[in-house]
Design an enzyme around this catalytic site. Structure first.
Site, PDB file in Angstrom:
ATOM      1  N   VAL A  68       0.812  -1.230   0.000  1.00  8.81           N
ATOM      2  CA  VAL A  68       0.000   0.000   0.000  1.00  8.81           C
ATOM      3  C   VAL A  68       0.842   1.274   0.000  1.00  8.81           C
ATOM      4  CG1 VAL A  68      -2.053  -1.007   1.086  1.00  8.81           C
ATOM      5  CG2 VAL A  68      -0.245  -0.018   2.536  1.00  8.81           C
ATOM      6  N   SER A 143      -7.688   3.924  15.297  1.00  9.42           N
ATOM      7  CA  SER A 143      -7.427   3.057  16.461  1.00  9.42           C
ATOM      8  C   SER A 143      -7.888   3.777  17.716  1.00  9.42           C
ATOM      9  CB  SER A 143      -5.927   2.775  16.559  1.00  9.42           C
ATOM     10  OG  SER A 143      -5.601   2.318  17.853  1.00  9.42           O
ATOM     11  N   TYR A 156       2.700   4.948  16.138  1.00  9.65           N
ATOM     12  CA  TYR A 156       1.409   4.341  15.766  1.00  9.65           C
ATOM     13  C   TYR A 156       0.275   5.345  15.974  1.00  9.65           C
ATOM     14  CZ  TYR A 156      -2.296   0.784  15.682  1.00  9.65           C
ATOM     15  OH  TYR A 156      -3.427   0.038  15.389  1.00  9.65           O
ATOM     16  N   ALA A 158       0.413   8.629  16.248  1.00 13.38           N
ATOM     17  CA  ALA A 158       0.526   9.803  15.378  1.00 13.38           C
ATOM     18  C   ALA A 158      -0.030   9.475  13.995  1.00 13.38           C
ATOM     19  CB  ALA A 158       1.988  10.247  15.276  1.00 13.38           C
ATOM     20  N   LYS A 160      -2.249   7.191  13.268  1.00 18.16           N
ATOM     21  CA  LYS A 160      -3.704   7.001  13.352  1.00 18.16           C
ATOM     22  C   LYS A 160      -4.419   8.342  13.542  1.00 18.16           C
ATOM     23  CE  LYS A 160      -3.759   2.520  12.864  1.00 18.16           C
ATOM     24  NZ  LYS A 160      -4.309   1.935  11.628  1.00 18.16           N
ATOM     25  N   ILE A 189      -8.348  -5.852  19.601  1.00 17.39           N
ATOM     26  CA  ILE A 189      -8.985  -6.913  18.815  1.00 17.39           C
ATOM     27  C   ILE A 189      -8.011  -8.081  18.686  1.00 17.39           C
ATOM     28  CG2 ILE A 189     -10.174  -7.457  16.647  1.00 17.39           C
ATOM     29  CD1 ILE A 189     -11.402  -5.091  18.271  1.00 17.39           C
TER      30      ILE A 189
HETATM   31  P1  NAI Z   1      -3.042  -7.897  11.002  1.00 12.00           P
HETATM   32  O1  NAI Z   1      -1.584  -7.835  11.211  1.00 12.00           O
HETATM   33  O2  NAI Z   1      -3.777  -9.142  11.313  1.00 12.00           O
HETATM   34  O3  NAI Z   1      -3.400  -7.462   9.504  1.00 12.00           O
HETATM   35  C1  NAI Z   1      -2.769  -6.381   8.884  1.00 12.00           C
HETATM   36  C2  NAI Z   1      -2.663  -6.699   7.395  1.00 12.00           C
HETATM   37  O4  NAI Z   1      -2.082  -5.566   6.743  1.00 12.00           O
HETATM   38  C3  NAI Z   1      -1.739  -7.897   7.122  1.00 12.00           C
HETATM   39  O5  NAI Z   1      -2.373  -8.804   6.250  1.00 12.00           O
HETATM   40  C4  NAI Z   1      -0.506  -7.266   6.467  1.00 12.00           C
HETATM   41  O6  NAI Z   1       0.123  -8.104   5.526  1.00 12.00           O
HETATM   42  C5  NAI Z   1      -1.148  -6.048   5.803  1.00 12.00           C
HETATM   43  N1  NAI Z   1      -0.119  -5.036   5.532  1.00 12.00           N
HETATM   44  C6  NAI Z   1       0.733  -4.445   6.413  1.00 12.00           C
HETATM   45  N2  NAI Z   1       1.544  -3.597   5.773  1.00 12.00           N
HETATM   46  C7  NAI Z   1       1.198  -3.631   4.460  1.00 12.00           C
HETATM   47  C8  NAI Z   1       1.669  -2.980   3.298  1.00 12.00           C
HETATM   48  N3  NAI Z   1       2.693  -2.100   3.351  1.00 12.00           N
HETATM   49  N4  NAI Z   1       1.082  -3.254   2.110  1.00 12.00           N
HETATM   50  C9  NAI Z   1       0.076  -4.132   2.046  1.00 12.00           C
HETATM   51  N5  NAI Z   1      -0.420  -4.802   3.099  1.00 12.00           N
HETATM   52  C10 NAI Z   1       0.137  -4.548   4.299  1.00 12.00           C
HETATM   53  O7  NAI Z   1      -3.612  -6.673  11.840  1.00 12.00           O
HETATM   54  P2  NAI Z   1      -5.098  -6.271  12.287  1.00 12.00           P
HETATM   55  O8  NAI Z   1      -5.130  -6.334  13.739  1.00 12.00           O
HETATM   56  O9  NAI Z   1      -6.097  -6.974  11.473  1.00 12.00           O
HETATM   57  O10 NAI Z   1      -5.060  -4.723  11.899  1.00 12.00           O
HETATM   58  C11 NAI Z   1      -5.763  -4.196  10.800  1.00 12.00           C
HETATM   59  C12 NAI Z   1      -5.878  -2.693  10.988  1.00 12.00           C
HETATM   60  O11 NAI Z   1      -6.617  -2.420  12.181  1.00 12.00           O
HETATM   61  C13 NAI Z   1      -4.539  -1.967  11.162  1.00 12.00           C
HETATM   62  O12 NAI Z   1      -4.591  -0.742  10.475  1.00 12.00           O
HETATM   63  C14 NAI Z   1      -4.441  -1.762  12.651  1.00 12.00           C
HETATM   64  O13 NAI Z   1      -3.638  -0.664  12.982  1.00 12.00           O
HETATM   65  C15 NAI Z   1      -5.904  -1.529  12.995  1.00 12.00           C
HETATM   66  N6  NAI Z   1      -6.218  -1.764  14.395  1.00 12.00           N
HETATM   67  C16 NAI Z   1      -6.047  -2.991  14.969  1.00 12.00           C
HETATM   68  C17 NAI Z   1      -6.347  -3.196  16.309  1.00 12.00           C
HETATM   69  C18 NAI Z   1      -6.183  -4.511  16.988  1.00 12.00           C
HETATM   70  O14 NAI Z   1      -6.345  -4.558  18.228  1.00 12.00           O
HETATM   71  N7  NAI Z   1      -5.904  -5.590  16.293  1.00 12.00           N
HETATM   72  C19 NAI Z   1      -6.842  -2.082  17.134  1.00 12.00           C
HETATM   73  C20 NAI Z   1      -6.975  -0.842  16.437  1.00 12.00           C
HETATM   74  C21 NAI Z   1      -6.679  -0.699  15.113  1.00 12.00           C
END
Ligand code: NAI
Length: 254
Positions: A68, A143, A156, A158, A160, A189
């Protein structure tokens, strides 16, 4: 058959971060609601697993292996969609370091993925929707960190916070085209991002996080996917520039 306002039949959604966690759950639920789903991620194996899940439930999925942070890759992928009704910019990374130990390269990396990656997805989606006159919905992933802060959360948080600002600004700018832009700010989550420890240590962390919530549990990716579906659908037709906080009641800002 989904409730009419949640029915996405005939619509097309693009989900970044679709190979894992919240992005995968969102892609699967949007497909279940009837959307054709374009799944983008840099994790090729995970992407195919998501597509298989969607196809297994009778849905339609396309995969886009991409980073991305590469605007050209995103542009090409978005332009390959016949139409675009929904963009869910979910991809992100976690980083934790105390302010006094934070290096320039940490800040740059986190801002590049968690802010610029979302910005590019929003820009490409908005261009595509405006060009076709589509009254679409753009959803960003913020977040709970933007409400609570916390040790180690400089980079993180900043990034968000910048996502929230992007969401509000873009909502005002493209609202006249009928395009809505909203953010989801999840609490803790259970996903591969937060499953960083094994066994007892992980259980201890989750129990601690669960105690912070009046509901007494941590969130599951499906909890957030339902928030994404709400914002993607006509059920939220009069909602724009807002932050939806599925956080189990951990933070209750005005
Ligand atoms: P996750 O690690 O399970 O999924 C993140 C996905 O983003 C992965 O499949 C990864 O390969 C992909 N990714 C990362 N960098 C990338 C890049 N440069 N290009 C393409 N794909 C890329 O994480 P999760 O927990 O599902 O997080 C998803 C979103 O939710 C994130 O933006 C995270 O900051 C946000 N979030 C998550 C929380 C949690 O407690 N899990 C809480 C608040 C926000």
């Amino acid at each position: 058959m989904p409730l009419k306002a949640y029915d996405l039949t005939g619509r097309t959604a693009f989900v970044t971060g679709a190979a894992s966690g919240i992005g995968r759950a969102s892609a699967v639920l949007l497909a279940e609601a009837g959307a054709i789903v374009h799944c983008a991620d840099r994790d090729v194996h995970g992407l195919h697993e998501t597509a298989t899940l969607i196809k297994g439930q009778g849905g339609t999925a396309h995969t886009h292996p991409l980073d991305v942070t590469d605007r050209d890759q995103l542009r090409q992928a978005v332009r390959s969609c016949e139409r675009l009704d929904v963009m869910a910019a979910v991809a992100g990374i976690m980083h934790s370091s105390p302010v006094l130990e934070t290096r320039d390269e940490d800040l740059d990396r986190v801002l590049r993925v968690n802010f610029k990656g979302v910005l590019y997805a929003c820009q490409e989606a908005a261009h595509a929707m405006i060009a076709t006159g589509t009254r679409g919905s753009i959803i960003t992933m913020a977040s709970g960190a933007v409400d609570t802060g916390g040790p180690g959360l400089l980079c993180y948080g900043a990034a968000k916070a910048a996502v929230v600002q992007l969401t509000k600004t873009l909502a005002t700018e493209i609202g006249p085209h009928g395009i809505r832009v909203n953010a989801v700010a999840p609490g803790w989550i259970r996903t591969p991002m937060t499953n960083r420890h094994n066994g007892e240590e992980q259980a201890h962390t989750e129990a601690f996080m669960a105690r912070l919530s009046p509901l007494g549990r941590v969130g599951e990716p499906e909890d957030i996917a339902h928030a994404v579906l709400h914002l993607a659908s006509d059920a939220s037709a009069f909602t724009t520039g807002q932050i939806l906080r599925p956080n189990g009641g951990v933070a209750m800002p005005w």
